[in-house]
Motif scaffolding. Structure first.
Motif, PDB file in Angstrom:
ATOM      1  N   SER A 214      12.892   7.447   1.212  1.00  0.00           N
ATOM      2  CA  SER A 214      13.087   8.042  -0.104  1.00  0.00           C
ATOM      3  C   SER A 214      11.947   7.862  -1.091  1.00  0.00           C
ATOM      4  O   SER A 214      11.872   8.627  -2.065  1.00  0.00           O
ATOM      5  N   LEU A 215      11.059   6.881  -0.912  1.00  0.00           N
ATOM      6  CA  LEU A 215      10.058   6.620  -1.943  1.00  0.00           C
ATOM      7  C   LEU A 215       8.749   6.130  -1.333  1.00  0.00           C
ATOM      8  O   LEU A 215       8.737   5.177  -0.544  1.00  0.00           O
ATOM      9  N   LEU A 216       7.662   6.781  -1.729  1.00  0.00           N
ATOM     10  CA  LEU A 216       6.320   6.369  -1.331  1.00  0.00           C
ATOM     11  C   LEU A 216       5.427   6.449  -2.561  1.00  0.00           C
ATOM     12  O   LEU A 216       5.401   7.466  -3.256  1.00  0.00           O
ATOM     13  N   ARG A 217       4.704   5.358  -2.842  1.00  0.00           N
ATOM     14  CA  ARG A 217       3.746   5.371  -3.951  1.00  0.00           C
ATOM     15  C   ARG A 217       2.423   4.809  -3.455  1.00  0.00           C
ATOM     16  O   ARG A 217       2.401   3.769  -2.803  1.00  0.00           O
ATOM     17  N   VAL A 218       1.336   5.503  -3.786  1.00  0.00           N
ATOM     18  CA  VAL A 218       0.004   5.080  -3.365  1.00  0.00           C
ATOM     19  C   VAL A 218      -0.959   5.184  -4.541  1.00  0.00           C
ATOM     20  O   VAL A 218      -0.778   6.019  -5.440  1.00  0.00           O
ATOM     21  N   SER A 219      -1.977   4.326  -4.547  1.00  0.00           N
ATOM     22  CA  SER A 219      -3.100   4.574  -5.446  1.00  0.00           C
ATOM     23  C   SER A 219      -3.896   5.732  -4.860  1.00  0.00           C
ATOM     24  O   SER A 219      -3.955   5.927  -3.641  1.00  0.00           O
ATOM     25  N   TRP A 220      -4.503   6.518  -5.749  1.00  0.00           N
ATOM     26  CA  TRP A 220      -5.141   7.780  -5.337  1.00  0.00           C
ATOM     27  C   TRP A 220      -6.541   7.811  -5.946  1.00  0.00           C
ATOM     28  O   TRP A 220      -6.740   8.294  -7.059  1.00  0.00           O
ATOM     29  N   LEU A 221      -7.493   7.252  -5.222  1.00  0.00           N
ATOM     30  CA  LEU A 221      -8.815   7.003  -5.776  1.00  0.00           C
ATOM     31  C   LEU A 221      -9.858   7.882  -5.095  1.00  0.00           C
ATOM     32  O   LEU A 221      -9.919   7.958  -3.875  1.00  0.00           O
ATOM     33  N   TYR A 222     -10.683   8.525  -5.932  1.00  0.00           N
ATOM     34  CA  TYR A 222     -11.698   9.435  -5.407  1.00  0.00           C
ATOM     35  C   TYR A 222     -12.952   9.328  -6.265  1.00  0.00           C
ATOM     36  O   TYR A 222     -12.877   9.346  -7.498  1.00  0.00           O
ATOM     37  N   GLY A 223     -14.090   9.221  -5.618  1.00  0.00           N
ATOM     38  CA  GLY A 223     -15.345   9.148  -6.355  1.00  0.00           C
ATOM     39  C   GLY A 223     -15.748   7.727  -6.689  1.00  0.00           C
ATOM     40  O   GLY A 223     -15.002   6.775  -6.469  1.00  0.00           O
ATOM     41  N   PRO A 224     -16.946   7.549  -7.272  1.00  0.00           N
ATOM     42  CA  PRO A 224     -17.483   6.213  -7.510  1.00  0.00           C
ATOM     43  C   PRO A 224     -16.786   5.445  -8.622  1.00  0.00           C
ATOM     44  O   PRO A 224     -16.786   4.215  -8.620  1.00  0.00           O
ATOM     45  N   ASP A 225     -16.197   6.124  -9.604  1.00  0.00           N
ATOM     46  CA  ASP A 225     -15.548   5.444 -10.731  1.00  0.00           C
ATOM     47  C   ASP A 225     -14.252   6.177 -11.065  1.00  0.00           C
ATOM     48  O   ASP A 225     -14.147   6.858 -12.084  1.00  0.00           O
ATOM     49  N   PRO A 226     -13.233   6.040 -10.202  1.00  0.00           N
ATOM     50  CA  PRO A 226     -12.069   6.914 -10.313  1.00  0.00           C
ATOM     51  C   PRO A 226     -11.116   6.594 -11.458  1.00  0.00           C
ATOM     52  O   PRO A 226     -10.370   7.463 -11.898  1.00  0.00           O
ATOM     53  N   GLY A 227     -11.070   5.349 -11.939  1.00  0.00           N
ATOM     54  CA  GLY A 227     -10.069   5.009 -12.940  1.00  0.00           C
ATOM     55  C   GLY A 227      -8.679   4.960 -12.337  1.00  0.00           C
ATOM     56  O   GLY A 227      -8.498   5.033 -11.116  1.00  0.00           O
ATOM     57  N   PHE A 228      -7.673   4.863 -13.197  1.00  0.00           N
ATOM     58  CA  PHE A 228      -6.291   4.758 -12.721  1.00  0.00           C
ATOM     59  C   PHE A 228      -5.806   6.100 -12.198  1.00  0.00           C
ATOM     60  O   PHE A 228      -5.933   7.129 -12.855  1.00  0.00           O
TER      61      PHE A 228
END
Length: 206
Positions: free
Chosen positions: A79-93
């Motif tokens: 029912s639930l999946l959460r991931v950080s989603w980071l792209y590039g050299p300085d992605p931020g939150f």
């Protein structure tokens, strides 16, 4: 049903604060367990989304080919999946959460993407920057769940059907942007910017 008809099955929302949150919600005629596996099994992900590598379990790191990577922050099958989603050299939150629940003999699918976005980027592209991409992904998921094959994005968006889909998606996110407080002129500008970005064309769609 055309691809644009498929696009119109989704409900879109925008929370336009310090962090930007886009939400897509739609129903799939598939069991929750099937949709969960399609979203979490590496082999199936590659068939409708992108090839993925890494340790696909809670606390593990993942990397999508040519796209985002990050950590699996929550995983509560089915029912639930959460991931950080980071792209590039300085992605931020940036985090993506997928929620699944049984509804009307199928699955209610919700995707929530929350991110810190540079103001200059947001003013140019608004929610369509990620929204059009997610619309293309949800199209691929729907085709996969029905036993079909995902079209190659690079080829698809240069077909008549693909251009119509991108134009319709960009317009839908423009409407969401305006509903969240943007002016009609701001909404029209991000629609034009997103259609040009995804199709390399200036146009109004059909």
């Amino acid at each position: 049903m055309t691809f644009v008809d498929d696009l119109n099955q989704a409900h879109r929302e925008l929370l336009d604060g310090t962090r930007k949150t886009v939400t897509l919600r739609r129903h799939y005629d598939a069991e929750v367990d099937d949709v969960w596996q399609a979203c979490t099994d590496g082999d199936r992900l590659s068939r409708w989304f992108l090839p993925v590598s890494g340790d696909l379990k809670l606390g593990g790191k993942y990397q999508l080919e040519g796209n985002a990577g990050g950590e699996i922050l929550r995983c509560e099958p089915p029912s639930l999946l959460r991931v950080s989603w980071l792209y590039g050299p300085d992605p931020g939150f940036s985090e993506v959460e997928v929620r699944l629940s049984a509804k009307d003999g199928g699955t209610l699918f919700e995707l929530i993407h929350t991110a810190e976005v540079p103001p200059e980027f947001w003013s140019q592209f608004g929610p369509g920057a990620v929204g059009v991409g997610w619309d293309l992904s949800l199209l691929g998921l729907g085709l996969h769940l029905r036993g079909g094959e995902k079209p190659d994005d690079a080829d698809f968006i240069h077909t008549e059907e693909g251009r119509d889909f991108v134009f319709a998606s960009a317009r839908a996110w423009g409407e969401v942007y305006e509903a969240a407080g943007a002016t009609p002129e701001q909404a029209a500008a991000i629609v034009a910017a997103n259609t040009a970005f995804y199709t390399s064309e200036e146009g109004e769609g059909s």
